[in-house]
Enzyme design. Sequence first.
Site, PDB file in Angstrom:
ATOM      1  N   TYR A  99     -10.076 -17.984  41.284  1.00 50.66           N
ATOM      2  CA  TYR A  99     -11.434 -18.491  41.122  1.00 50.66           C
ATOM      3  C   TYR A  99     -11.465 -19.557  40.036  1.00 50.66           C
ATOM      4  O   TYR A  99     -12.142 -20.573  40.164  1.00 50.66           O
ATOM      5  CB  TYR A  99     -12.398 -17.344  40.772  1.00 50.66           C
ATOM      6  CG  TYR A  99     -12.501 -16.314  41.859  1.00 50.66           C
ATOM      7  CD1 TYR A  99     -13.353 -16.503  42.941  1.00 50.66           C
ATOM      8  CD2 TYR A  99     -11.747 -15.145  41.821  1.00 50.66           C
ATOM      9  CE1 TYR A  99     -13.448 -15.562  43.953  1.00 50.66           C
ATOM     10  CE2 TYR A  99     -11.829 -14.196  42.826  1.00 50.66           C
ATOM     11  CZ  TYR A  99     -12.684 -14.411  43.889  1.00 50.66           C
ATOM     12  OH  TYR A  99     -12.764 -13.480  44.895  1.00 50.66           O
ATOM     13  N   ASN A 127     -19.028 -17.093  51.849  1.00 54.34           N
ATOM     14  CA  ASN A 127     -18.394 -17.888  52.897  1.00 54.34           C
ATOM     15  C   ASN A 127     -18.783 -17.321  54.270  1.00 54.34           C
ATOM     16  O   ASN A 127     -18.467 -16.180  54.578  1.00 54.34           O
ATOM     17  CB  ASN A 127     -16.870 -17.847  52.712  1.00 54.34           C
ATOM     18  CG  ASN A 127     -16.106 -18.415  53.886  1.00 54.34           C
ATOM     19  OD1 ASN A 127     -16.620 -19.196  54.672  1.00 54.34           O
ATOM     20  ND2 ASN A 127     -14.851 -18.009  54.007  1.00 54.34           N
ATOM     21  N   CYS A 135     -11.211 -17.417  52.486  1.00 61.70           N
ATOM     22  CA  CYS A 135     -11.643 -16.867  51.207  1.00 61.70           C
ATOM     23  C   CYS A 135     -10.782 -15.675  50.787  1.00 61.70           C
ATOM     24  O   CYS A 135     -10.750 -15.333  49.601  1.00 61.70           O
ATOM     25  CB  CYS A 135     -13.117 -16.482  51.263  1.00 61.70           C
ATOM     26  SG  CYS A 135     -13.581 -15.436  52.644  1.00 61.70           S
ATOM     27  N   HIS A 136     -10.061 -15.080  51.730  1.00 63.29           N
ATOM     28  CA  HIS A 136      -9.175 -13.964  51.390  1.00 63.29           C
ATOM     29  C   HIS A 136      -7.988 -14.421  50.543  1.00 63.29           C
ATOM     30  O   HIS A 136      -7.299 -13.600  49.960  1.00 63.29           O
ATOM     31  CB  HIS A 136      -8.687 -13.244  52.660  1.00 63.29           C
ATOM     32  CG  HIS A 136      -7.945 -14.124  53.607  1.00 63.29           C
ATOM     33  ND1 HIS A 136      -8.586 -14.952  54.518  1.00 63.29           N
ATOM     34  CD2 HIS A 136      -6.619 -14.291  53.811  1.00 63.29           C
ATOM     35  CE1 HIS A 136      -7.679 -15.601  55.231  1.00 63.29           C
ATOM     36  NE2 HIS A 136      -6.478 -15.215  54.823  1.00 63.29           N
TER      37      HIS A 136
END
Length: 178
Positions: A99, A127, A135-136
């Site tokens: 992040y 998302n 996003c994983h």
Amino acid sequence: MYRSATYSSPVGEITLCSDGDALRGLWIEGQKYHGGTIPEAMEPGDAPVLAAAKEWLDAYFAGERPAIADLPLAPIGSEFRQMVWRILTEIPYGQVTTYGAIAQQVARELGRDHMASLAVGGAVGHNPISIVIPCHRVVGSDGSLTGYAGGLDKKIWLLEHEGMDMTKVYRPKKGTAL
């Protein structure tokens, strides 16, 4: 009008959504914010982009690495979220980023000195096109597998499926991903 279809996958039933021209959503059953960005009811139906998305998923779950650019994507969200989601599409298969790294990239692109990782986390978590917009592939700065709206077990499955070296990450004992 938004058309929807379902797809059976190894991580559960997936709902796909299209406006007829582009893929607007892809949610795993039980995922937080399921359908949350779609401004009106989704009607079951057919659309060429839904068929293309199913073919993309067939290839993905067969162990191939289909290109994200093969699908017309149009997730609905703010300019900030759109920026974060675009950055997610740049994370290669079998790799992760943090992040914080995404926040630094957003700050650079916006000409700022700093961007909060928490703000990025909110955009990642919302998302609307999971798996395709990966996003994983985002983890905490310490390597913790945190923050996947589809569930931690599914995040782990997807990363392992992509050939991720799981010794670089760990399952937190407590946190938002559990």
